[in-house]
Design a protein around this motif. Structure first.
Motif, PDB file in Angstrom:
ATOM      1  N   ALA A 219       0.941  -1.085  -0.012  1.00  0.00           N
ATOM      2  CA  ALA A 219       0.102  -0.114   0.153  1.00  0.00           C
ATOM      3  C   ALA A 219       0.981   1.203  -0.106  1.00  0.00           C
ATOM      4  N   LYS A 220       1.946   1.278   0.641  1.00  0.00           N
ATOM      5  CA  LYS A 220       2.606   2.359   0.947  1.00  0.00           C
ATOM      6  C   LYS A 220       3.498   2.564  -0.232  1.00  0.00           C
ATOM      7  N   CYS A 221       3.947   1.568  -1.064  1.00  0.00           N
ATOM      8  CA  CYS A 221       4.602   1.625  -2.340  1.00  0.00           C
ATOM      9  C   CYS A 221       3.800   2.213  -3.131  1.00  0.00           C
ATOM     10  N   ALA A 222       2.605   1.519  -3.423  1.00  0.00           N
ATOM     11  CA  ALA A 222       1.326   2.174  -4.406  1.00  0.00           C
ATOM     12  C   ALA A 222       1.321   3.463  -4.037  1.00  0.00           C
ATOM     13  N   ASP A 223       1.339   4.143  -2.871  1.00  0.00           N
ATOM     14  CA  ASP A 223       1.106   5.782  -2.714  1.00  0.00           C
ATOM     15  C   ASP A 223       2.198   6.514  -3.151  1.00  0.00           C
ATOM     16  N   LYS A 224       3.377   5.756  -3.087  1.00  0.00           N
ATOM     17  CA  LYS A 224       4.422   6.727  -3.420  1.00  0.00           C
ATOM     18  C   LYS A 224       4.789   6.859  -5.100  1.00  0.00           C
ATOM     19  N   GLN A 228       4.299  10.005  -7.541  1.00  0.00           N
ATOM     20  CA  GLN A 228       5.571  10.377  -8.648  1.00  0.00           C
ATOM     21  C   GLN A 228       4.896  10.396 -10.099  1.00  0.00           C
ATOM     22  N   GLY A 229       3.549  10.061  -9.989  1.00  0.00           N
ATOM     23  CA  GLY A 229       2.812  10.421 -11.413  1.00  0.00           C
ATOM     24  C   GLY A 229       2.613   9.002 -12.285  1.00  0.00           C
ATOM     25  N   TYR A 230       2.762   7.969 -11.624  1.00  0.00           N
ATOM     26  CA  TYR A 230       2.554   6.504 -12.275  1.00  0.00           C
ATOM     27  C   TYR A 230       1.280   6.263 -12.133  1.00  0.00           C
ATOM     28  N   LYS A 231       0.623   5.317 -12.887  1.00  0.00           N
ATOM     29  CA  LYS A 231      -0.758   4.617 -12.618  1.00  0.00           C
ATOM     30  C   LYS A 231      -0.256   3.176 -11.965  1.00  0.00           C
ATOM     31  N   ILE A 232      -1.168   2.793 -11.433  1.00  0.00           N
ATOM     32  CA  ILE A 232      -1.168   1.517 -10.622  1.00  0.00           C
ATOM     33  C   ILE A 232      -2.154   0.686 -11.009  1.00  0.00           C
ATOM     34  N   ALA A 233      -2.054  -0.524 -11.470  1.00  0.00           N
ATOM     35  CA  ALA A 233      -2.851  -1.913 -11.729  1.00  0.00           C
ATOM     36  C   ALA A 233      -2.622  -2.802 -10.806  1.00  0.00           C
ATOM     37  N   PHE A 234      -3.591  -3.302  -9.991  1.00  0.00           N
ATOM     38  CA  PHE A 234      -3.776  -4.321  -9.325  1.00  0.00           C
ATOM     39  C   PHE A 234      -4.197  -5.566 -10.060  1.00  0.00           C
ATOM     40  N   PHE A 235      -3.441  -6.497  -9.862  1.00  0.00           N
ATOM     41  CA  PHE A 235      -3.896  -7.857 -10.704  1.00  0.00           C
ATOM     42  C   PHE A 235      -4.022  -9.085  -9.646  1.00  0.00           C
ATOM     43  N   TYR A 253      -4.111   7.252  -1.188  1.00  0.00           N
ATOM     44  CA  TYR A 253      -4.892   7.458  -2.256  1.00  0.00           C
ATOM     45  C   TYR A 253      -5.765   6.543  -2.841  1.00  0.00           C
ATOM     46  N   LYS A 254      -6.469   5.907  -2.008  1.00  0.00           N
ATOM     47  CA  LYS A 254      -7.168   4.656  -2.373  1.00  0.00           C
ATOM     48  C   LYS A 254      -8.471   5.213  -3.222  1.00  0.00           C
ATOM     49  N   ASP A 255      -8.861   6.378  -3.363  1.00  0.00           N
ATOM     50  CA  ASP A 255      -9.767   6.943  -4.100  1.00  0.00           C
ATOM     51  C   ASP A 255      -9.308   7.496  -5.467  1.00  0.00           C
ATOM     52  N   SER A 256      -7.872   7.290  -5.635  1.00  0.00           N
ATOM     53  CA  SER A 256      -7.320   7.999  -6.949  1.00  0.00           C
ATOM     54  C   SER A 256      -7.789   7.414  -8.080  1.00  0.00           C
ATOM     55  N   GLU A 257      -8.130   8.378  -9.133  1.00  0.00           N
ATOM     56  CA  GLU A 257      -8.397   7.707 -10.493  1.00  0.00           C
ATOM     57  C   GLU A 257      -7.251   7.078 -11.218  1.00  0.00           C
ATOM     58  N   ALA A 258      -6.276   7.295 -10.812  1.00  0.00           N
ATOM     59  CA  ALA A 258      -4.918   6.606 -11.127  1.00  0.00           C
ATOM     60  C   ALA A 258      -4.638   5.210 -10.779  1.00  0.00           C
ATOM     61  N   LEU A 259      -5.715   4.878  -9.756  1.00  0.00           N
ATOM     62  CA  LEU A 259      -5.638   3.479  -9.280  1.00  0.00           C
ATOM     63  C   LEU A 259      -6.648   2.388  -9.957  1.00  0.00           C
ATOM     64  N   HIS A 260      -5.953   1.299 -10.526  1.00  0.00           N
ATOM     65  CA  HIS A 260      -6.957   0.425 -11.368  1.00  0.00           C
ATOM     66  C   HIS A 260      -6.886  -0.862 -10.899  1.00  0.00           C
ATOM     67  N   ILE A 261      -8.226  -1.458 -10.514  1.00  0.00           N
ATOM     68  CA  ILE A 261      -8.078  -2.757  -9.925  1.00  0.00           C
ATOM     69  C   ILE A 261      -8.589  -3.863 -10.873  1.00  0.00           C
ATOM     70  N   PHE A 262      -8.017  -4.705 -11.529  1.00  0.00           N
ATOM     71  CA  PHE A 262      -8.243  -5.786 -12.180  1.00  0.00           C
ATOM     72  C   PHE A 262      -8.129  -7.316 -11.728  1.00  0.00           C
ATOM     73  N   THR A 263      -8.149  -7.245 -10.412  1.00  0.00           N
ATOM     74  CA  THR A 263      -8.099  -8.372  -9.644  1.00  0.00           C
ATOM     75  C   THR A 263      -9.262  -9.273  -9.721  1.00  0.00           C
ATOM     76  N   GLY A 264      -9.291 -10.477 -10.043  1.00  0.00           N
ATOM     77  CA  GLY A 264     -10.405 -11.299 -10.140  1.00  0.00           C
ATOM     78  C   GLY A 264     -11.196 -11.064 -11.565  1.00  0.00           C
ATOM     79  N   LYS A 265     -10.775 -10.181 -12.308  1.00  0.00           N
ATOM     80  CA  LYS A 265     -11.590  -9.727 -13.667  1.00  0.00           C
ATOM     81  C   LYS A 265     -11.243 -10.083 -15.010  1.00  0.00           C
ATOM     82  N   VAL A 266      -9.919 -10.723 -14.930  1.00  0.00           N
ATOM     83  CA  VAL A 266      -9.261 -11.062 -16.199  1.00  0.00           C
ATOM     84  C   VAL A 266      -8.762 -12.375 -16.297  1.00  0.00           C
ATOM     85  N   SER A 267      -8.765 -12.911 -17.478  1.00  0.00           N
ATOM     86  CA  SER A 267      -8.164 -14.240 -17.215  1.00  0.00           C
ATOM     87  C   SER A 267      -6.563 -14.199 -17.827  1.00  0.00           C
TER      88      SER A 267
END
Length: 392
Positions: A219-224, A228-235, A253-267
């Protein structure tokens, strides 16, 4: 010259991915042969488009092919295909039985005792750990745990050297996608990201508790990285949803628009198609780690219970942080230590070290997506940071 070859690996995602260099090596050695792979049906997307294969056989170990009677029926199906060479690349009972009773003219590889009597040649798998003796009452921890001393890819290629007399070329891990799966991944990417976005992939789940870096560290790594301007994708798969949700709940930043959750959603195939567009992968020792390597994506991973020599990410650009704890590697699925010492092997891999190497790789490759990075054939020894020696 062999004309009809079967390769067997009925194990998990990572094990199957680490078999793929053998397929390329066999195709180069026997260009005219019919080459078939037998794998677990759950992982068919990993291999069904492999360009070196002529055919795949899939066993539904937990469903239609479960049980001794069904196994024997499956063996009859294998016998009917009249293979002249069978190579077994995992030493478990089911795979050993299929190989032993395949009816092939020449059977080689790893095998359980008794089944090995029907093999022509067998060898120990030097990438797999061994338990010698047990604790009181025959329970964990083992009296003496001997980790593997050679990478699984090297061990598999040595089967070809030793028993087939060929010098195999090693093209690294491979995974090809169908046009349909690639298009699905591309469409999904376009719905979430722009071409200019620099996306860092996170995979925080793992089959063992002792392979998981603490979720609050992720979580702390994702926030940092978001700062820095990166987007984060959780798989991760459906089984990872709870820990991913817990991780995100601890983010600033759990509500950030730069955070994207793909967990359990893709093959698995769509996961691969998305990973090839990412610029870095922070991951546990897991199947997705090896898929990331096959997609040319630089990896940062943390090894606590896992033995490094057998299963490090097979990529010279990647970084592995090795636990400083004296009990590493234990190979135990649940940590027997209690209190603050529970899972100390992973807790004591500092977030600062992970961020240091993440920023180093992002700077080195300028945040380019994996598919734009140049190939690096032969450069497969990842950088191992031994925290017990003060290397960070």
């Amino acid at each position: 010259m062999y004309q009809n070859i079967l390769v067997i690996n009925l194990m998990q995602i990572g094990d199957l991915m680490l078999t793929t260099p053998v397929l390329g090596a066999l195709r180069q050695a026997y260009p005219q042969a019919q080459l078939t792979l037998l794998a677990d049906t759950r992982w068919r997307e990993l291999v069904e488009e492999n360009p070196h294969l002529d055919a795949c056989l899939f066993m539904d170990k937990k469903g239609a092919d479960k049980g001794l009677a069904k196994l024997w029926q499956f063996i009859h199906k294998v016998r009917a295909l009249k293979f002249d060479l069978v190579i077994n690349l995992h030493r478990n009972e089911r795979a050993s039985a299929v190989a032993a009773f395949s009816g092939a003219k020449y059977i080689v590889g790893y095998s359980k005792p008794l089944f090995s009597l029907l093999f022509d040649k067998t060898m120990q798998n030097p990438s797999i750990a061994h338990h010698i003796g047990w604790g009181p009452g025959g329970v964990f921890p083992p009296h003496h745990y001997v980790p593997g001393w050679e990478h699984q890819v090297h061990a598999h290629l040595n089967v070809l050297r030793k028993f087939l007399g060929i010098e195999p070329e090693d093209d690294g891990l491979e995974m090809a996608l169908s046009e349909e799966n690639q298009q699905t991944a591309d469409k999904l990417w376009q719905e979430h990201f722009t071409e200019e976005d620099k996306v860092i992939a996170f995979n925080i789940g793992a089959s063992w508790e002792t392979k998981r870096w603490p979720d609050n560290y992720f979580a702390k790594c994702a926030d940092k990285l978001l700062e820095q301007g990166y987007k984060i994708a959780f798989f991760g798969g459906p089984m990872d949803l709870t820990i991913v949700q817990k991780c995100i709940s601890q983010m600033q930043y759990k509500d950030s628009e730069a955070l994207h959750i793909f967990t359990g959603k893709v093959s698995l195939a769509v996961l691969a198609g998305l990973l090839r567009r990412c610029c870095l992968f922070l991951t546990t020792d897991s199947g997705p780690m090896h898929i990331g390597v096959a997609m040319n994506l630089p990896v940062i991973t943390m090894f606590g219970a896992s033995p490094v020599p057998g299963f490090y990410p097979y990529d010279g650009r990647s970084v592995l942080l090795k636990s400083p704890e004296k009990c590493h590697p234990c190979g135990i699925h649940q940590c027997p230590r209690t209190g603050a010492e529970n899972l100390a092997c992973m807790k004591n891999i500092p977030m600062a070290a992970v961020m240091h190497f993440a920023e180093e790789l992002l700077a080195k490759f300028q945040g380019q997506p994996a598919y734009k990075l140049p190939p690096h054939k032969g450069d497969y020894q990842c950088r191992v940071i031994d925290l017990s020696k003060g290397e960070f």
